[in-house]
Motif scaffolding. Sequence first.
Motif, PDB file in Angstrom:
ATOM      1  N   GLY A   1       0.745  -1.216   0.088  1.00  0.00           N
ATOM      2  CA  GLY A   1      -0.089   0.128  -0.012  1.00  0.00           C
ATOM      3  C   GLY A   1       0.830   1.318   0.010  1.00  0.00           C
ATOM      4  O   GLY A   1       2.034   1.352   0.439  1.00  0.00           O
TER       5      GLY A   1
ATOM      6  N   ASN B   1      -7.461  -2.512   0.443  1.00  0.00           N
ATOM      7  CA  ASN B   1      -7.440  -2.381  -0.896  1.00  0.00           C
ATOM      8  C   ASN B   1      -6.350  -1.241  -1.320  1.00  0.00           C
ATOM      9  O   ASN B   1      -5.715  -1.497  -2.549  1.00  0.00           O
ATOM     10  CB  ASN B   1      -8.453  -2.564  -1.547  1.00  0.00           C
ATOM     11  N   GLU B   2      -6.473  -0.151  -0.535  1.00  0.00           N
ATOM     12  CA  GLU B   2      -5.839   1.097  -0.933  1.00  0.00           C
ATOM     13  C   GLU B   2      -4.384   1.559  -0.028  1.00  0.00           C
ATOM     14  O   GLU B   2      -3.480   1.844  -0.323  1.00  0.00           O
ATOM     15  CB  GLU B   2      -6.675   2.002  -0.864  1.00  0.00           C
ATOM     16  N   TYR B   3      -4.731   1.044   1.304  1.00  0.00           N
ATOM     17  CA  TYR B   3      -3.691   1.517   2.131  1.00  0.00           C
ATOM     18  C   TYR B   3      -3.166   0.059   2.775  1.00  0.00           C
ATOM     19  O   TYR B   3      -3.640  -0.820   2.893  1.00  0.00           O
ATOM     20  CB  TYR B   3      -4.529   2.075   3.258  1.00  0.00           C
TER      21      TYR B   3
END
Length: 286
Positions: free
Chosen positions: A12, A38-40
């Motif tokens: 991430g 999912n992003e971090y």
Amino acid sequence: MGLQVEVVNDGGAETIVFISGWPDTPRLWDKAVEEFSNEYRCVSIGLPMYSSREEAKALGVYRKSGYNMDEVVDMIAETIDESCRGHFPITLCIFDWGCVYGFQYIGKHSEKVCRTIAIDVGPVWMKAPRLQDLIGLFLAGVFYQYRVIFYYLVARFVPFLQDWADRSARKYMAYMASESDTDISELTADVGYNYWNMHLDRVATYLGLRKPQEPLDLGTFPRHPVLFFIGTKKDMKFYPERWLESLQQRSDHSEAVFLPAVHWVMVACREAFHSKMREFLTATKK
């Protein structure tokens, strides 16, 4: 010696470090990690001895006397350094005792944190205590903390009653933390050390037996954006009013959000919590 730590999505771009409090484990953040990983890059850290005694001993953190404030903060700092090397500055997401230790961590390592998401506890106990502070501490103790401390002391000093103290402590945890969805079946009465050592520390500081912290300007602390969630279904306030007022006057996307929960806002109001947290992370993205 090490704390419980779990890392999800090591690739991430930004890192969120989650720190829980009483009587929770890193499992408290599972839904938030699922939402944001999912992003971090998500790192969940547990407090020392917030596990079975066997696991605490395996991690090298079991100690009958528990740990004082500075020791826990240093352990958290070491764990963050090891798990977040090359990923600074981080976002702190902190709750309950995680807030107490997290704000202390920011005071010592402000350059490593770019924003904070705090839940229901502000930067308390970051100044020398006055008599009225000790009175407030006593009232909080009468309300629930002294029972936690009692079970801890029985488990610590009366070995043949340790099992009884553990069972009684878990029953009380389940009652007090009914809003939480954390599995407390492995926890013991040892988790009461935070409250016992905090009471000793505050009284010793007031009596001049321990050096107080350097004065802190609550009007500007911390010097980065803060999203502060407050549960409205209780009478007690775990934050300085002056700090809350200054937070709401900032122009850096800092904000106080009031939600209908007792204390575990991230569980009782999960959808609203995740939505506001995502909005804040997007608005403050570097």
